[in-house]
Design a protein around this motif. Structure first.
Motif, PDB file in Angstrom:
ATOM      1  N   LEU A  29      33.416  -3.400  -6.430  1.00  0.00           N
ATOM      2  CA  LEU A  29      33.419  -4.857  -6.341  1.00  0.00           C
ATOM      3  C   LEU A  29      33.065  -5.317  -4.942  1.00  0.00           C
ATOM      4  O   LEU A  29      33.420  -4.677  -3.947  1.00  0.00           O
ATOM      5  CB  LEU A  29      34.807  -5.429  -6.665  1.00  0.00           C
ATOM      6  N   ARG A  30      32.378  -6.449  -4.876  1.00  0.00           N
ATOM      7  CA  ARG A  30      32.244  -7.222  -3.634  1.00  0.00           C
ATOM      8  C   ARG A  30      32.787  -8.616  -3.928  1.00  0.00           C
ATOM      9  O   ARG A  30      32.471  -9.203  -4.966  1.00  0.00           O
ATOM     10  CB  ARG A  30      30.791  -7.314  -3.174  1.00  0.00           C
ATOM     11  N   VAL A  31      33.587  -9.127  -3.016  1.00  0.00           N
ATOM     12  CA  VAL A  31      34.257 -10.400  -3.233  1.00  0.00           C
ATOM     13  C   VAL A  31      34.077 -11.258  -1.986  1.00  0.00           C
ATOM     14  O   VAL A  31      34.251 -10.782  -0.861  1.00  0.00           O
ATOM     15  CB  VAL A  31      35.766 -10.190  -3.514  1.00  0.00           C
ATOM     16  N   ALA A  32      33.743 -12.545  -2.194  1.00  0.00           N
ATOM     17  CA  ALA A  32      33.544 -13.457  -1.068  1.00  0.00           C
ATOM     18  C   ALA A  32      34.115 -14.818  -1.410  1.00  0.00           C
ATOM     19  O   ALA A  32      34.200 -15.212  -2.581  1.00  0.00           O
ATOM     20  CB  ALA A  32      32.064 -13.571  -0.722  1.00  0.00           C
ATOM     21  N   LEU A  33      34.480 -15.551  -0.372  1.00  0.00           N
ATOM     22  CA  LEU A  33      35.034 -16.898  -0.495  1.00  0.00           C
ATOM     23  C   LEU A  33      34.113 -17.860   0.242  1.00  0.00           C
ATOM     24  O   LEU A  33      33.541 -17.526   1.288  1.00  0.00           O
ATOM     25  CB  LEU A  33      36.432 -16.934   0.118  1.00  0.00           C
ATOM     26  N   ALA A  34      33.950 -19.079  -0.311  1.00  0.00           N
ATOM     27  CA  ALA A  34      33.128 -20.095   0.338  1.00  0.00           C
ATOM     28  C   ALA A  34      33.709 -21.458  -0.001  1.00  0.00           C
ATOM     29  O   ALA A  34      34.689 -21.576  -0.749  1.00  0.00           O
ATOM     30  CB  ALA A  34      31.671 -19.997  -0.123  1.00  0.00           C
ATOM     31  N   ARG A  35      33.104 -22.504   0.556  1.00  0.00           N
ATOM     32  CA  ARG A  35      33.436 -23.878   0.183  1.00  0.00           C
ATOM     33  C   ARG A  35      32.257 -24.504  -0.535  1.00  0.00           C
ATOM     34  O   ARG A  35      31.111 -24.319  -0.142  1.00  0.00           O
ATOM     35  CB  ARG A  35      33.809 -24.713   1.407  1.00  0.00           C
ATOM     36  N   SER A  36      32.567 -25.228  -1.575  1.00  0.00           N
ATOM     37  CA  SER A  36      31.517 -25.910  -2.324  1.00  0.00           C
ATOM     38  C   SER A  36      30.996 -27.097  -1.527  1.00  0.00           C
ATOM     39  O   SER A  36      31.551 -27.464  -0.485  1.00  0.00           O
ATOM     40  CB  SER A  36      32.079 -26.388  -3.666  1.00  0.00           C
ATOM     41  N   GLY A  37      29.949 -27.719  -2.060  1.00  0.00           N
ATOM     42  CA  GLY A  37      29.409 -28.905  -1.390  1.00  0.00           C
ATOM     43  C   GLY A  37      30.298 -30.112  -1.537  1.00  0.00           C
ATOM     44  O   GLY A  37      30.271 -31.008  -0.700  1.00  0.00           O
ATOM     45  N   ALA A  59      32.384 -10.391   3.309  1.00  0.00           N
ATOM     46  CA  ALA A  59      32.821 -10.033   1.960  1.00  0.00           C
ATOM     47  C   ALA A  59      33.728  -8.807   2.021  1.00  0.00           C
ATOM     48  O   ALA A  59      33.571  -7.942   2.893  1.00  0.00           O
ATOM     49  CB  ALA A  59      31.615  -9.756   1.078  1.00  0.00           C
ATOM     50  N   LEU A  60      34.670  -8.736   1.098  1.00  0.00           N
ATOM     51  CA  LEU A  60      35.518  -7.562   0.958  1.00  0.00           C
ATOM     52  C   LEU A  60      34.980  -6.695  -0.176  1.00  0.00           C
ATOM     53  O   LEU A  60      34.387  -7.206  -1.134  1.00  0.00           O
ATOM     54  CB  LEU A  60      36.961  -7.967   0.665  1.00  0.00           C
ATOM     55  N   THR A  61      35.185  -5.402  -0.074  1.00  0.00           N
ATOM     56  CA  THR A  61      34.603  -4.491  -1.056  1.00  0.00           C
ATOM     57  C   THR A  61      35.636  -3.477  -1.529  1.00  0.00           C
ATOM     58  O   THR A  61      36.583  -3.143  -0.813  1.00  0.00           O
ATOM     59  CB  THR A  61      33.407  -3.721  -0.470  1.00  0.00           C
ATOM     60  N   SER A  62      35.432  -3.025  -2.757  1.00  0.00           N
ATOM     61  CA  SER A  62      36.140  -1.848  -3.253  1.00  0.00           C
ATOM     62  C   SER A  62      35.083  -0.788  -3.524  1.00  0.00           C
ATOM     63  O   SER A  62      33.901  -1.096  -3.635  1.00  0.00           O
ATOM     64  CB  SER A  62      36.910  -2.157  -4.536  1.00  0.00           C
ATOM     65  N   ARG A  63      35.493   0.436  -3.643  1.00  0.00           N
ATOM     66  CA  ARG A  63      34.538   1.526  -3.845  1.00  0.00           C
ATOM     67  C   ARG A  63      34.690   2.176  -5.214  1.00  0.00           C
ATOM     68  O   ARG A  63      34.163   3.247  -5.451  1.00  0.00           O
ATOM     69  CB  ARG A  63      34.713   2.593  -2.746  1.00  0.00           C
ATOM     70  N   GLU A  64      35.389   1.507  -6.119  1.00  0.00           N
ATOM     71  CA  GLU A  64      35.634   2.078  -7.436  1.00  0.00           C
ATOM     72  C   GLU A  64      35.022   1.184  -8.501  1.00  0.00           C
ATOM     73  O   GLU A  64      35.433   0.022  -8.646  1.00  0.00           O
ATOM     74  CB  GLU A  64      37.135   2.230  -7.695  1.00  0.00           C
ATOM     75  N   PRO A  65      34.053   1.665  -9.253  1.00  0.00           N
ATOM     76  CA  PRO A  65      33.499   0.842 -10.333  1.00  0.00           C
ATOM     77  C   PRO A  65      34.567   0.492 -11.354  1.00  0.00           C
ATOM     78  O   PRO A  65      35.493   1.267 -11.611  1.00  0.00           O
ATOM     79  CB  PRO A  65      32.419   1.741 -10.944  1.00  0.00           C
ATOM     80  N   VAL A  66      34.451  -0.697 -11.930  1.00  0.00           N
ATOM     81  CA  VAL A  66      35.388  -1.112 -12.969  1.00  0.00           C
ATOM     82  C   VAL A  66      35.191  -0.230 -14.198  1.00  0.00           C
ATOM     83  O   VAL A  66      34.072   0.013 -14.642  1.00  0.00           O
ATOM     84  CB  VAL A  66      35.179  -2.591 -13.326  1.00  0.00           C
ATOM     85  N   ARG A  67      36.300   0.236 -14.731  1.00  0.00           N
ATOM     86  CA  ARG A  67      36.241   1.150 -15.881  1.00  0.00           C
ATOM     87  C   ARG A  67      35.796   0.431 -17.151  1.00  0.00           C
ATOM     88  O   ARG A  67      35.977  -0.774 -17.303  1.00  0.00           O
ATOM     89  CB  ARG A  67      37.611   1.799 -16.113  1.00  0.00           C
ATOM     90  N   THR A  68      35.247   1.196 -18.063  1.00  0.00           N
ATOM     91  CA  THR A  68      34.856   0.700 -19.382  1.00  0.00           C
ATOM     92  C   THR A  68      35.663   1.443 -20.428  1.00  0.00           C
ATOM     93  O   THR A  68      35.768   2.672 -20.385  1.00  0.00           O
ATOM     94  CB  THR A  68      33.355   0.917 -19.624  1.00  0.00           C
ATOM     95  N   GLY A  69      36.239   0.676 -21.360  1.00  0.00           N
ATOM     96  CA  GLY A  69      37.039   1.273 -22.429  1.00  0.00           C
ATOM     97  C   GLY A  69      36.501   0.912 -23.795  1.00  0.00           C
ATOM     98  O   GLY A  69      35.352   0.488 -23.946  1.00  0.00           O
ATOM     99  N   ALA A  70      37.371   1.018 -24.798  1.00  0.00           N
ATOM    100  CA  ALA A  70      36.943   0.779 -26.175  1.00  0.00           C
ATOM    101  C   ALA A  70      36.493  -0.653 -26.401  1.00  0.00           C
ATOM    102  O   ALA A  70      35.640  -0.917 -27.252  1.00  0.00           O
ATOM    103  CB  ALA A  70      38.095   1.118 -27.132  1.00  0.00           C
ATOM    104  N   ARG A  71      37.054  -1.600 -25.634  1.00  0.00           N
ATOM    105  CA  ARG A  71      36.685  -3.011 -25.780  1.00  0.00           C
ATOM    106  C   ARG A  71      35.649  -3.447 -24.758  1.00  0.00           C
ATOM    107  O   ARG A  71      35.366  -4.633 -24.619  1.00  0.00           O
ATOM    108  CB  ARG A  71      37.929  -3.885 -25.664  1.00  0.00           C
ATOM    109  N   GLY A  72      35.087  -2.497 -24.035  1.00  0.00           N
ATOM    110  CA  GLY A  72      34.085  -2.847 -23.037  1.00  0.00           C
ATOM    111  C   GLY A  72      34.654  -2.780 -21.634  1.00  0.00           C
ATOM    112  O   GLY A  72      35.611  -2.051 -21.353  1.00  0.00           O
ATOM    113  N   ILE A  73      34.080  -3.556 -20.728  1.00  0.00           N
ATOM    114  CA  ILE A  73      34.517  -3.574 -19.334  1.00  0.00           C
ATOM    115  C   ILE A  73      35.978  -4.014 -19.280  1.00  0.00           C
ATOM    116  O   ILE A  73      36.363  -5.018 -19.887  1.00  0.00           O
ATOM    117  CB  ILE A  73      33.638  -4.522 -18.509  1.00  0.00           C
TER     118      ILE A  73
END
Length: 362
Positions: A29-37, A59-73
């Motif tokens: 994941l990459r995650v970022a915060l901003a302000r709208s107009g 931006a902040l990051t994680s190094r683990e892809p989100v897992r996928t299971g029987a119902r998808g992501i």
């Protein structure tokens, strides 16, 4: 949806709001915060016409892809990774509430059922936000590159997908993964280069001794490659890691050059399949594959000129995370102009908020 405790509606014309963007892909994941107009802020709307809002800090990051299971992501696994990063960003941003969240996720179109069902409620419960956009990563790549303008964007890295819109509907081509598609992408090029190396090893037609020599420098004895490659869960990334070697040899090795030419044709065919037919749609290329440079770009320009001559080349303004920021800001301010689609871009927004009365419910 039920309002989170303490959450109150902002009146029409309210000022700028914090918005959160998430880019979920094969590397985490990459995650970022901003302000709208800001709704009712004409200057802010004008400034936002062609660009995403600037992120507040890195931006902040994680190094683990989100897992996928029987119902998808997995919505649970995404939230487990997202919440610590989101709260860290929000703590740094002050006491303001979130106006909207946009999540761009690889595989959303085909594996997104659980995210669409569970994630909006989880985000409301944990972060108090009731405006959520869930977008395929191709949509965030498109929005980061071109914003809300008609055209086509090719996103190519390990995989390859083309997405286009006339601002009425979305169209996509390829993006079917390295086993069934992603034709012209990094894994496709790397696999073709390794196949040519193995052909040379066998003495079959179509082989390349130059690619064989380079492959053995990278992977060791080629006879051992299948046993090492097939059991791996990151096969696509391993194959794509050989694409730069194919590009590097394209100037001196005709087999390598032919692979790049075939990749260019595949990419151009996908772009043509989704490009709006009328007017002068924009066309942008985004993703790490295009950093291979002229060995791929030169034949690609030729193929695009032949297949989509009415398209106007444009530089990509930003990446998928910038696209998610743009979607979140426009959703917060009630001016999200991109077409809704159950698989490509779904929106959950509470009503009535005066500034989003015109928002189409998914």
């Amino acid at each position: 949806m039920t309002a989170a405790a303490g959450h109150r509606a902002h009146p029409a014309g309210a000022g700028r709001r914090l918005v959160l963007a998430v880019d979920s892909g094969g590397s985490g994941l990459r995650v970022a915060l901003a302000r709208s107009g800001g709704a009712g802020d004409t200057a802010g709307q004008d400034a936002a016409a062609d660009t995403a809002p600037a992120a507040l800090g890195a931006a902040l990051t994680s190094r683990e892809p989100v897992r996928t299971g029987a119902r998808g992501i997995s919505a649970r696994h995404l939230m487990e990774q997202l919440l610590p990063m989101a709260r860290r960003l929000l703590d740094a941003g002050g006491a303001e509430r979130l106006g909207a969240v946009a999540v761009g996720a690889a595989g959303l179109a085909t594996l997104g059922d659980e995210l669409r069902q569970d994630l909006p409620a989880a985000l409301e419960r944990e972060l108090g936000v009731r405006r959520v956009a869930l977008a395929a990563d191709a949509v965030t790549a498109y929005t980061g590159a071109l914003g809300p303008r008609a055209g086509v964007v090719v996103a190519a890295g390990t995989g390859m997908i083309a997405v286009g819109t006339d601002l009425g509907t979305w169209r996509r081509a390829d993006g079917w993964g390295h086993l069934l598609g992603d034709c012209g992408g990094g894994a496709w090029i790397g696999r073709a280069g390794l196949e040519a190396a193995l052909r040379a090893l066998d003495g079959r037609a179509g082989g390349s001794t130059a690619l064989l020599a380079r492959a053995e420098e990278v992977f060791g004895p080629m006879r051992d490659l299948p046993a090492g490659l097939y059991p791996r869960s990151d096969r696509a990334a391993v194959l794509a890691s050989f694409a730069p070697s194919v590009a590097a040899l394209a100037g001196s090795d005709p087999v390598a050059a032919g692979i790049l030419g075939a990749a260019a044709r595949c990419i151009a065919e996908s772009a043509a399949a989704v490009c709006p037919a009328g007017g002068a749609p924009l066309l942008a290329l985004t993703g790490g594959l295009f950093k291979t440079g002229e060995p791929l770009l030169a034949p690609l320009r030729t193929e695009l000129a032949a297949l989509v001559p009415h398209a106007v080349p444009a530089s990509a303004a930003g990446d998928p995370l910038a696209g998610a920021l743009r979607i979140a800001a426009d959703l917060a301010d009630g001016r999200l102009a991109l077409p809704r689609d159950d698989r490509m871009l779904s929106v959950v927004a509470e009503k009535p908020y005066p500034e989003i009365d015109g928002l189409k419910a998914p």
